[in-house]
Design an enzyme around this catalytic site. Structure first.
Site, PDB file in Angstrom:
ATOM      1  N   LEU A 125       0.838  -1.199   0.000  1.00  0.00           N
ATOM      2  CA  LEU A 125       0.000   0.000   0.000  1.00  0.00           C
ATOM      3  C   LEU A 125       0.878   1.257   0.000  1.00  0.00           C
ATOM      4  O   LEU A 125       0.724   2.145  -0.837  1.00  0.00           O
ATOM      5  CB  LEU A 125      -0.914  -0.008   1.246  1.00  0.00           C
ATOM      6  CG  LEU A 125      -1.715   1.268   1.534  1.00  0.00           C
ATOM      7  CD1 LEU A 125      -2.768   1.504   0.441  1.00  0.00           C
ATOM      8  CD2 LEU A 125      -2.437   1.176   2.890  1.00  0.00           C
ATOM      9  N   GLU A 127       3.500   4.252  -0.303  1.00  0.00           N
ATOM     10  CA  GLU A 127       4.288   4.813  -1.408  1.00  0.00           C
ATOM     11  C   GLU A 127       5.096   6.004  -0.893  1.00  0.00           C
ATOM     12  O   GLU A 127       4.795   6.514   0.203  1.00  0.00           O
ATOM     13  CB  GLU A 127       3.351   5.275  -2.536  1.00  0.00           C
ATOM     14  CG  GLU A 127       2.561   4.138  -3.138  1.00  0.00           C
ATOM     15  CD  GLU A 127       1.723   4.574  -4.333  1.00  0.00           C
ATOM     16  OE1 GLU A 127       1.824   5.759  -4.740  1.00  0.00           O
ATOM     17  OE2 GLU A 127       0.980   3.735  -4.850  1.00  0.00           O
ATOM     18  N   PRO A 128       6.041   6.475  -1.693  1.00  0.00           N
ATOM     19  CA  PRO A 128       6.850   7.617  -1.228  1.00  0.00           C
ATOM     20  C   PRO A 128       5.993   8.817  -0.791  1.00  0.00           C
ATOM     21  O   PRO A 128       6.306   9.482   0.176  1.00  0.00           O
ATOM     22  CB  PRO A 128       7.713   7.957  -2.449  1.00  0.00           C
ATOM     23  CG  PRO A 128       7.822   6.664  -3.205  1.00  0.00           C
ATOM     24  CD  PRO A 128       6.526   5.936  -2.979  1.00  0.00           C
ATOM     25  N   GLU A 367       1.456  -0.204  10.119  1.00  0.00           N
ATOM     26  CA  GLU A 367      -0.011  -0.330  10.004  1.00  0.00           C
ATOM     27  C   GLU A 367      -0.750   0.896  10.551  1.00  0.00           C
ATOM     28  O   GLU A 367      -1.832   0.786  11.127  1.00  0.00           O
ATOM     29  CB  GLU A 367      -0.475  -1.658  10.624  1.00  0.00           C
ATOM     30  CG  GLU A 367       0.190  -2.798   9.864  1.00  0.00           C
ATOM     31  CD  GLU A 367      -0.210  -4.189  10.248  1.00  0.00           C
ATOM     32  OE1 GLU A 367      -1.353  -4.365  10.699  1.00  0.00           O
ATOM     33  OE2 GLU A 367       0.616  -5.107  10.063  1.00  0.00           O
TER      34      GLU A 367
HETATM   35  N1  COS Z   1     -13.404  -0.207   6.753  1.00  0.00           N
HETATM   36  C1  COS Z   1     -14.147  -0.132   5.612  1.00  0.00           C
HETATM   37  N2  COS Z   1     -14.217   0.984   4.847  1.00  0.00           N
HETATM   38  C2  COS Z   1     -13.533   2.058   5.265  1.00  0.00           C
HETATM   39  C3  COS Z   1     -12.754   2.062   6.431  1.00  0.00           C
HETATM   40  C4  COS Z   1     -12.719   0.870   7.199  1.00  0.00           C
HETATM   41  N3  COS Z   1     -11.995   0.782   8.318  1.00  0.00           N
HETATM   42  N4  COS Z   1     -12.153   3.271   6.577  1.00  0.00           N
HETATM   43  C5  COS Z   1     -12.550   4.019   5.531  1.00  0.00           C
HETATM   44  N5  COS Z   1     -13.396   3.283   4.731  1.00  0.00           N
HETATM   45  C6  COS Z   1     -14.087   3.726   3.534  1.00  0.00           C
HETATM   46  C7  COS Z   1     -14.967   4.947   3.851  1.00  0.00           C
HETATM   47  O1  COS Z   1     -16.234   4.548   4.344  1.00  0.00           O
HETATM   48  C8  COS Z   1     -15.058   5.630   2.497  1.00  0.00           C
HETATM   49  O2  COS Z   1     -15.996   4.947   1.709  1.00  0.00           O
HETATM   50  P1  COS Z   1     -17.249   5.742   1.032  1.00  0.00           P
HETATM   51  O3  COS Z   1     -16.653   6.556  -0.054  1.00  0.00           O
HETATM   52  O4  COS Z   1     -18.150   4.648   0.531  1.00  0.00           O
HETATM   53  O5  COS Z   1     -17.848   6.570   2.103  1.00  0.00           O
HETATM   54  C9  COS Z   1     -13.664   5.372   1.890  1.00  0.00           C
HETATM   55  O6  COS Z   1     -13.163   4.204   2.557  1.00  0.00           O
HETATM   56  C10 COS Z   1     -12.721   6.522   2.092  1.00  0.00           C
HETATM   57  O7  COS Z   1     -12.620   6.752   3.501  1.00  0.00           O
HETATM   58  P2  COS Z   1     -12.017   8.066   4.148  1.00  0.00           P
HETATM   59  O8  COS Z   1     -12.653   9.268   3.549  1.00  0.00           O
HETATM   60  O9  COS Z   1     -12.086   7.928   5.624  1.00  0.00           O
HETATM   61  O10 COS Z   1     -10.501   8.025   3.658  1.00  0.00           O
HETATM   62  P3  COS Z   1      -9.280   8.967   3.974  1.00  0.00           P
HETATM   63  O11 COS Z   1      -8.510   9.181   2.736  1.00  0.00           O
HETATM   64  O12 COS Z   1      -9.732  10.154   4.735  1.00  0.00           O
HETATM   65  O13 COS Z   1      -8.302   8.036   4.879  1.00  0.00           O
HETATM   66  C11 COS Z   1      -7.353   6.954   6.784  1.00  0.00           C
HETATM   67  C12 COS Z   1      -8.585   7.497   5.993  1.00  0.00           C
HETATM   68  C13 COS Z   1      -6.603   8.002   7.524  1.00  0.00           C
HETATM   69  C14 COS Z   1      -8.083   6.049   7.755  1.00  0.00           C
HETATM   70  C15 COS Z   1      -6.400   6.130   5.862  1.00  0.00           C
HETATM   71  O14 COS Z   1      -5.708   6.957   4.981  1.00  0.00           O
HETATM   72  C16 COS Z   1      -5.388   5.322   6.666  1.00  0.00           C
HETATM   73  O15 COS Z   1      -5.742   4.313   7.294  1.00  0.00           O
HETATM   74  N6  COS Z   1      -4.108   5.726   6.635  1.00  0.00           N
HETATM   75  C17 COS Z   1      -3.031   4.962   7.256  1.00  0.00           C
HETATM   76  C18 COS Z   1      -2.526   3.944   6.309  1.00  0.00           C
HETATM   77  C19 COS Z   1      -1.665   2.939   7.007  1.00  0.00           C
HETATM   78  O16 COS Z   1      -2.028   2.388   8.033  1.00  0.00           O
HETATM   79  N7  COS Z   1      -0.515   2.672   6.439  1.00  0.00           N
HETATM   80  C20 COS Z   1       0.397   1.754   7.029  1.00  0.00           C
HETATM   81  C21 COS Z   1       1.125   0.996   5.995  1.00  0.00           C
HETATM   82  S1  COS Z   1       0.246  -0.323   5.345  1.00  0.00           S
HETATM   83  S2  COS Z   1       0.952  -1.769   6.461  1.00  0.00           S
END
Ligand code: COS
Length: 384
Positions: A125, A127-128, A367
């Site tokens: 997931l 990226e830079p 994560e």
């Molecule tokens: N489960 C299911 N769907 C989800 C969800 C969840 N936990 N969280 C968000 N969604 C859905 C939302 O409901 C929305 O869908 P709809 O368009 O149908 O309403 C869509 O995904 C976009 O959600 P949102 O607007 O909340 O997205 P954001 O871009 O604001 O991002 C965070 C939200 C901050 C939660 C996300 O960018 C994130 O988790 N970042 C951290 C990433 C990470 O953990 N990286 C670590 C490396 S990977 S090991």
């Protein structure tokens, strides 16, 4: 929400405990020094079925519930955290997208291989320009005939060097992006246009490797969209659901590590007392020990409670973030307090305290950082 542990599960848990004591911990520092987990150890982990913990029995996994899985990880992380990373990335974020949303054909083709440990999987997931802001990913996929053509880079991908399968999250519709324009793909190692960069040199979890992935006109069969063509555009949700579970697992790793550090501290205090240091002189150490035990107790309660909620079918997005932030920050505090108590001895590699201190710091980043967890928690509260 009481949970009854089966005899089979109790047997598995004691086998893992024995493996940690007899095999994994004795070579923990060697793994740290060489940055390598020996293949015979990986075989032992395979033999216990740990690569298939959450994968349903129909697909050759152990079909453990969330609480059972959490209890195993608490055992497995009472030593070098790299062992857990090798298994947990594969049976967790690397393959849960297929378990949740894969087609029947994808499940029966891939899951048995992952469950047996024949194949390792990874989750691509980050990226830079898209670490915390996952919605900002730039890697794209365009459909050309029977193939999707992927272009872009992923970074910090755990298990990239050992994985045969990469759950890869990319943009398929620039306009919609994370609102219907992100898709999850199964990318198999060896497909044209896919390559893996050099191993990152990290501060901790040294036996668990992370790498860059490069997609240059990388051709992936059309059928490799997780869940099939109907799921094109739904990959952001798949990724977020996978991370909800992954964050609970991170909590378990943190609690396991904190528990071990506390036990090392207790042994250390006993040694000090035995060598003539008075209890009065150790009062600060005793107070810190009490704080360690109290934090770990609270962390474990919320971890187990949330795992049981998940097993009951509840949505635990907010609670998983709470568990992740509290348990991982607890582990960091505990390791830091241990350093204070061990004083100069704590800096010595042989005591393992410095290894835990470095490793658990990464749990606050992997994560989703603590800041991201706090954002998820407060957003959820304010949306009600
Ligand atoms: N489960 C299911 N769907 C989800 C969800 C969840 N936990 N969280 C968000 N969604 C859905 C939302 O409901 C929305 O869908 P709809 O368009 O149908 O309403 C869509 O995904 C976009 O959600 P949102 O607007 O909340 O997205 P954001 O871009 O604001 O991002 C965070 C939200 C901050 C939660 C996300 O960018 C994130 O988790 N970042 C951290 C990433 C990470 O953990 N990286 C670590 C490396 S990977 S090991």
């Amino acid at each position: 929400m009481e949970v009854t542990l089966t005899d089979d599960f109790k047997k598995l848990r004691s086998s893992v405990r024995e493996l940690v004591i007899n095999t994994l911990d004795p070579i923990s520092l060697e793994v740290e020094k060489s940055s390598l987990i020996p293949e015979y150890v990986v075989d032992e982990l395979r033999h216990l079925g740990l690569f298939g913990m959450p994968i349903p029995k129909t697909y050759g996994g152990l079909g453990l519930t969330t609480i059972e899985e959490i209890l195993i990880y608490e055992e497995l992380t009472r030593t070098n955290g790299s062992y857990r990373s090798r298994i947990g990335t594969s049976n967790g974020i690397g393959s849960m997208g297929i378990v949740y949303d894969g087609t029947a054909a994808q499940k029966s083709h891939y899951l048995p291989r992952i469950a047996s440990g024949e194949w390792t999987s990874a989750f691509a997931l980050t990226e830079p320009d898209a670490g915390s802001d996952a919605g900002n990913i730039r890697t794209t996929a365009v459909l050309e005939g029977d193939h999707w053509v992927l272009n872009g880079n992923k970074i910090f991908i755990t298990n990239a060097d050992t994985a045969q399968l990469f759950t890869t999250i990319v943009v398929t519709d620039e306009e919609k992006r994370n609102r219907g324009g992100v898709t999850a793909f199964i990318v198999e190692k060896g497909v044209p246009g896919f390559s893996i960069g050099a191993t990152d040199i990290k501060m901790g979890l040294k036996g668990s490797h992370t790498h860059e992935l490069v997609f240059k006109d990388c051709r992936v069969p059309k059928d490799n969209v997780i869940g099939g063509m109907d799921m094109v555009g739904q990959g952001f949700k798949t990724a977020m659901r996978v991370l909800d579970k992954g964050r609970l697992t991170m909590g378990a790793c943190a609690v396991g590590a904190a528990q071990r550090v506390m036990e090392l501290t207790i042994e250390h205090i006993h040694r000090k007392l035995a060598s003539g240091t008075s209890k009065g002189d150790l009062q600060t150490a005793q107070f810190l020990l009490a704080d360690m035990a109290t934090r770990i107790y609270a962390a474990r309660q919320m971890l187990h409670h949330t795992a049981r909620m998940k097993d009951s079918g509840d949505n635990v997005t907010r609670q998983s973030s709470m568990v992740k932030v509290f348990c991982t920050e607890t582990a960091s505090l505990v390791a830091d307090w241990a350093m204070d108590i061990f004083e100069e001895d704590g800096c010595l590699t042989g005591n393992q305290v410095e290894m835990f201190l470095r490793d658990v710091r990464l749990y606050r980043i992997y994560e989703g950082t603590s800041e991201i967890q706090r954002l998820i928690i407060s957003r959820d509260l304010l949306s009600q």
